[in-house]
Enzyme design. Structure first.
Site, PDB file in Angstrom:
ATOM      1  N   LYS A 158      -1.795  -1.451  -3.782  1.00 44.91           N
ATOM      2  CA  LYS A 158      -2.765  -0.369  -3.876  1.00 44.91           C
ATOM      3  C   LYS A 158      -1.974   0.918  -4.036  1.00 44.91           C
ATOM      4  CE  LYS A 158      -6.114   2.283  -1.193  1.00 44.91           C
ATOM      5  NZ  LYS A 158      -6.696   2.532   0.143  1.00 44.91           N
ATOM      6  N   TYR A 175       0.850  -1.184   0.000  1.00 45.71           N
ATOM      7  CA  TYR A 175       0.000   0.000   0.000  1.00 45.71           C
ATOM      8  C   TYR A 175       0.888   1.238   0.000  1.00 45.71           C
ATOM      9  CZ  TYR A 175      -3.675   3.242   1.713  1.00 45.71           C
ATOM     10  OH  TYR A 175      -4.551   4.282   1.885  1.00 45.71           O
TER      11      TYR A 175
END
Length: 299
Positions: A168, A140
């Site tokens: 992400k 992330y």
């Protein structure tokens, strides 16, 4: 590398954490919200990420959020969750809680924040976490908040670890997203967009989906961007993206994620206040948000 490994895909709502007025978790509201999003066509549920105010949860609350989410989802869609901390040790502790709860498809791990790390240190952080678990790991990158990017070549190197299955990208930099997709090509690795205003564009570049905070409020609309794109209706996907834009822009009306909680209250799912120190919207901002939701026919 296992070419059949799990790949994150579709629209995954970055779920808020419902609270009562006294600050305790509101589990009935959590269950209501999960059903609302699944009925709206989302492709997974993403619990206790940044939108879920992970920084304000005890480990006991974290476990309870995951247990309740797994129980309410009942296998209808994959469940993702965050394991975010500054230290490698605490991230591993959270991963072990998720393992113990069971039923989690993938763990998302944010880059450390406050401290400044080299790319080698960042690689070692994620690799150490991945080696401590059999769960799938989604990297992330939210560099606008953490000020610590994961460079595309570091992502490519991490993608060679069997259970690191995706990233992400919440940088808001579509060039960065494209570079990650290019750097991980052929590695059976999912790149998911973390900026709600760029979902359609990222899909065109080759992203496999998006983690979208707006999907708490407008799950059918956000899911439509992905579903239409996958069906070959690129124009329809782009039109849905433009329809979503006013809601994403409205995030600037208050301190994140207060706008999402107020929007949910307005559509009939009262998820309570944010954890302090984040306060509610002003009356003026509430009225502006209400007009946005009315314009989108959400209320």
């Amino acid at each position: 590398m296992d070419k059949k490994r799990f790949i994150p895909k579709g629209i995954l709502p970055a779920m808020i954490t419902p609270r009562k007025s006294d600050g305790n978790l509101n589990l009935p509201a959590l269950r209501q919200l999960i059903d609302y999003m699944i009925d709206g066509g989302v492709h997974g549920i993403f619990a206790v990420a940044t939108t879920g105010e992970f920084y304000a949860l005890t480990h006991e609350e974290y476990r309870l959020m995951l247990e309740t989410t797994i129980d309410q989802v009942k296998g209808r869609v994959p469940v993702y969750c965050g394991a975010n901390a500054i230290s490698t040790r605490e991230s591993i502790e959270l991963v072990h809680i998720a393992e113990d709860v069971g039923g989690i498809s993938a763990i998302s791990v944010l880059t450390p924040f406050f401290i400044s790390l080299s790319q080698d240190e960042l690689y070692n952080h994620f690799a150490s976490i991945a080696h401590e678990t059999k769960l799938n790991i989604v990297l992330y990158d939210n560099a606008p908040k953490t000020h610590l990017p994961i460079k595309p070549m570091t992502v490519s190197k991490l993608a060679d670890i069997d259970n690191i299955v995706g990233i992400k990208d919440s940088t808001g930099d579509l060039t960065n997203t494209a570079q990650i997709i290019e750097a991980t090509k052929g590695k059976h690795f999912g790149v998911i967009m973390g900026r709600d205003s760029l979902i359609a564009a990222a899909l065109i570049y080759g992203a496999t989906g998006a983690v979208a905070a707006t999907a708490n409020v407008a799950p059918r609309l956000v899911s439509g961007i992905y579903d239409k794109y996958m069906a070959g209706d690129i124009q329809g996907a782009v039109e849905d993206q433009y329809t979503l834009l006013p809601l994403r822009t409205a995030f600037g009306l208050g301190s994140f994620p207060s706008v999402i909680k107020e929007a949910l209250r307005l559509i009939g799912i009262d998820c309570g206040p944010c954890a302090l120190p984040t306060g509610p919207l002003s009356e003026e901002d509430k009225n502006q948000l209400k007009k946005v939701l009315q314009g989108m026919k959400l209320i």
